[in-house]
Each structure stands twice: as structure tokens, then as C-alpha cells.
Design a protein around this motif. Structure first.
Motif, PDB file in Angstrom:
ATOM      1  N   ARG A   1      -7.368  12.715  -3.963  1.00  0.00           N
ATOM      2  CA  ARG A   1      -6.353  12.910  -2.720  1.00  0.00           C
ATOM      3  C   ARG A   1      -7.117  12.725  -1.253  1.00  0.00           C
ATOM      4  O   ARG A   1      -6.489  12.651  -0.405  1.00  0.00           O
ATOM      5  CB  ARG A   1      -6.322  14.562  -2.868  1.00  0.00           C
ATOM      6  CG  ARG A   1      -5.414  14.889  -4.062  1.00  0.00           C
ATOM      7  CD  ARG A   1      -5.435  16.390  -4.016  1.00  0.00           C
ATOM      8  NE  ARG A   1      -6.823  17.075  -4.257  1.00  0.00           N
ATOM      9  CZ  ARG A   1      -6.861  18.358  -4.130  1.00  0.00           C
ATOM     10  NH1 ARG A   1      -6.088  19.246  -3.916  1.00  0.00           N
ATOM     11  NH2 ARG A   1      -8.002  18.765  -4.546  1.00  0.00           N
ATOM     12  N   THR A   2      -8.522  11.942  -1.522  1.00  0.00           N
ATOM     13  CA  THR A   2      -9.030  11.818  -0.041  1.00  0.00           C
ATOM     14  C   THR A   2      -8.954  10.284   0.344  1.00  0.00           C
ATOM     15  O   THR A   2      -9.737   9.875   0.912  1.00  0.00           O
ATOM     16  CB  THR A   2     -10.576  12.349  -0.196  1.00  0.00           C
ATOM     17  OG1 THR A   2     -11.079  11.353  -1.318  1.00  0.00           O
ATOM     18  CG2 THR A   2     -10.721  13.589  -0.577  1.00  0.00           C
ATOM     19  N   PHE A   3      -7.942   9.447  -0.198  1.00  0.00           N
ATOM     20  CA  PHE A   3      -7.949   8.278  -0.008  1.00  0.00           C
ATOM     21  C   PHE A   3      -7.946   7.764   1.325  1.00  0.00           C
ATOM     22  O   PHE A   3      -8.740   7.021   1.854  1.00  0.00           O
ATOM     23  CB  PHE A   3      -6.831   7.586  -0.793  1.00  0.00           C
ATOM     24  CG  PHE A   3      -6.498   5.927  -0.459  1.00  0.00           C
ATOM     25  CD1 PHE A   3      -5.607   5.425   0.555  1.00  0.00           C
ATOM     26  CD2 PHE A   3      -7.286   5.155  -1.199  1.00  0.00           C
ATOM     27  CE1 PHE A   3      -5.507   4.371   0.763  1.00  0.00           C
ATOM     28  CE2 PHE A   3      -7.158   3.867  -0.903  1.00  0.00           C
ATOM     29  CZ  PHE A   3      -6.163   3.215   0.093  1.00  0.00           C
ATOM     30  N   GLY A   4      -7.064   8.475   2.010  1.00  0.00           N
ATOM     31  CA  GLY A   4      -6.852   8.063   3.478  1.00  0.00           C
ATOM     32  C   GLY A   4      -8.155   8.220   4.386  1.00  0.00           C
ATOM     33  O   GLY A   4      -8.066   7.970   5.680  1.00  0.00           O
ATOM     34  N   SER A   5      -9.114   9.390   4.083  1.00  0.00           N
ATOM     35  CA  SER A   5     -10.192   9.433   4.642  1.00  0.00           C
ATOM     36  C   SER A   5     -11.434   8.523   4.539  1.00  0.00           C
ATOM     37  O   SER A   5     -12.433   8.626   5.114  1.00  0.00           O
ATOM     38  CB  SER A   5     -10.704  10.782   4.610  1.00  0.00           C
ATOM     39  OG  SER A   5     -10.882  11.320   3.490  1.00  0.00           O
TER      40      SER A   5
ATOM     41  N   SER B   1      -4.839  -4.853   4.133  1.00  0.00           N
ATOM     42  CA  SER B   1      -3.903  -3.549   4.811  1.00  0.00           C
ATOM     43  C   SER B   1      -3.977  -2.379   3.826  1.00  0.00           C
ATOM     44  O   SER B   1      -4.736  -2.690   2.377  1.00  0.00           O
ATOM     45  CB  SER B   1      -2.594  -4.011   4.997  1.00  0.00           C
ATOM     46  OG  SER B   1      -2.119  -4.655   3.478  1.00  0.00           O
ATOM     47  N   ARG B   2      -3.512  -1.341   4.105  1.00  0.00           N
ATOM     48  CA  ARG B   2      -3.591  -0.144   3.116  1.00  0.00           C
ATOM     49  C   ARG B   2      -2.478   0.428   3.502  1.00  0.00           C
ATOM     50  O   ARG B   2      -1.701   0.449   4.214  1.00  0.00           O
ATOM     51  CB  ARG B   2      -4.823   0.730   3.527  1.00  0.00           C
ATOM     52  CG  ARG B   2      -4.789   1.317   4.752  1.00  0.00           C
ATOM     53  CD  ARG B   2      -5.993   1.965   5.097  1.00  0.00           C
ATOM     54  NE  ARG B   2      -6.425   2.902   4.216  1.00  0.00           N
ATOM     55  CZ  ARG B   2      -7.657   3.507   3.798  1.00  0.00           C
ATOM     56  NH1 ARG B   2      -8.655   2.991   4.681  1.00  0.00           N
ATOM     57  NH2 ARG B   2      -8.246   4.571   3.265  1.00  0.00           N
ATOM     58  N   ASP B   3      -1.900   1.322   2.381  1.00  0.00           N
ATOM     59  CA  ASP B   3      -0.723   2.195   2.481  1.00  0.00           C
ATOM     60  C   ASP B   3      -1.397   3.618   1.924  1.00  0.00           C
ATOM     61  O   ASP B   3      -1.468   3.789   0.704  1.00  0.00           O
ATOM     62  CB  ASP B   3       0.278   1.552   1.505  1.00  0.00           C
ATOM     63  CG  ASP B   3       1.546   2.328   1.589  1.00  0.00           C
ATOM     64  OD1 ASP B   3       1.560   3.828   1.925  1.00  0.00           O
ATOM     65  OD2 ASP B   3       2.632   2.139   1.498  1.00  0.00           O
ATOM     66  N   ASN B   4      -1.476   4.264   2.770  1.00  0.00           N
ATOM     67  CA  ASN B   4      -2.112   5.710   2.420  1.00  0.00           C
ATOM     68  C   ASN B   4      -1.284   6.452   1.635  1.00  0.00           C
ATOM     69  O   ASN B   4      -1.795   7.360   0.804  1.00  0.00           O
ATOM     70  CB  ASN B   4      -2.632   6.451   3.634  1.00  0.00           C
ATOM     71  CG  ASN B   4      -4.025   5.817   4.301  1.00  0.00           C
ATOM     72  OD1 ASN B   4      -4.578   4.944   3.636  1.00  0.00           O
ATOM     73  ND2 ASN B   4      -4.250   6.199   5.573  1.00  0.00           N
ATOM     74  N   ALA B   5       0.002   6.419   1.786  1.00  0.00           N
ATOM     75  CA  ALA B   5       1.005   7.026   0.884  1.00  0.00           C
ATOM     76  C   ALA B   5       1.037   6.657  -0.502  1.00  0.00           C
ATOM     77  O   ALA B   5       1.339   7.650  -1.127  1.00  0.00           O
ATOM     78  CB  ALA B   5       2.324   6.844   1.760  1.00  0.00           C
ATOM     79  N   LYS B   6       0.513   5.396  -0.435  1.00  0.00           N
ATOM     80  CA  LYS B   6       0.655   5.077  -2.219  1.00  0.00           C
ATOM     81  C   LYS B   6      -0.767   4.821  -2.650  1.00  0.00           C
ATOM     82  O   LYS B   6      -1.048   4.298  -3.593  1.00  0.00           O
ATOM     83  CB  LYS B   6       1.413   3.612  -2.103  1.00  0.00           C
ATOM     84  CG  LYS B   6       2.859   3.864  -1.774  1.00  0.00           C
ATOM     85  CD  LYS B   6       3.340   2.185  -1.913  1.00  0.00           C
ATOM     86  CE  LYS B   6       4.887   2.212  -1.579  1.00  0.00           C
ATOM     87  NZ  LYS B   6       5.512   0.926  -1.889  1.00  0.00           N
TER      88      LYS B   6
END
Length: 123
Positions: free
Chosen positions: A27-31, A70-75
């Protein structure tokens, strides 16, 4: 436990393009910053590109202008678009998660690694 799974590698000709994907669990991918590294036969693993939590990107000189991270935080996914591939890009490509929000070209700064995906560029 974080798992990283790369996909998208393959055999292409020089000048072709490939897009690698790295799907992450947790759950912490985006950070966390994320990075791509590669290891060619007989060589040490080297930094390719990184992207921090806010989307700022960093590249090795050897791929600058040809590769895009690039990144897609939702995915929970990070990508590496590779254009104008050269034979010297042949390697196993690994994605990795940084230990924190900062990016780095040092491997020691990354705590989770994928299993790697093979990219072979024929000349």
C-alpha cells in the motif's frame, strides 16, 4: 512484504522499442521512489533510471533521450519505455523500490527487487 514483478522484455532488433512494466504489491508504493537497473552479461548491475514519488525523473547518461520512466500510482506500476534500442542495451532489467522517498543511483538505497526481465537487442 513487497513483491515486484517485471514484464515486457523480449528479443528485438536495433532501433526498435520496448516497454517494461513493474507491478508492485503493497500500500505504500506511492511514497517510495522506484528505479530500474540492468545487468549485462559479464558486467555489474548498473543504474538506468529512477522516478521519485512526485514524478521527477533521473537517467543514466547512456539512456538519456531514449528511455522514459513513468509511474501510475493508482496501479502500483512503474514503466520503462525504451526507444531506439541498441545492442549495448542487452541485459536483464530489474525494477527496485527505494527505502524512502528519495531516489538514488546506488543499489544499496533500494530494499526490494524484482526477479528481472531479459531484453535482447540484435544488431
Amino acid at each position: 512484504q513487497v513483491q515486484l514483478v517485471e514484464s515486457g522484455g523480449g528479443l528485438v532488433q536495433a532501433g526498435d522499442s520496448l516497454r517494461l512494466s513493474c507491478a508492485a504489491s503493497g500500500r505504500t508504493f506511492g511514497s517510495h521512489s522506484m528505479g530500474w537497473f540492468r545487468q549485462a552479461p559479464g558486467k555489474e548491475r548498473e543504474f538506468v533510471a529512477a522516478i521519485n514519488w512526485s514524478g521527477n525523473t533521473y537517467y543514466a547518461d547512456s539512456v538519456k533521450g531514449r528511455f522514459t520512466i513513468s509511474r501510475d500510482n493508482a496501479k502500483n506500476t512503474v514503466y520503462l519505455q525504451m526507444n531506439s534500442l541498441k545492442s549495448e542495451d542487452t541485459a536483464v532489467y530489474y525494477c527496485a523500490r527505494s527505502q524512502g522517498i528519495s531516489w538514488s543511483h546506488y543499489q544499496a538505497a533500494y530494499d526490494y527487487w524484482g526477479q528481472g526481465t531479459q531484453v535482447t537487442v540484435s544488431s
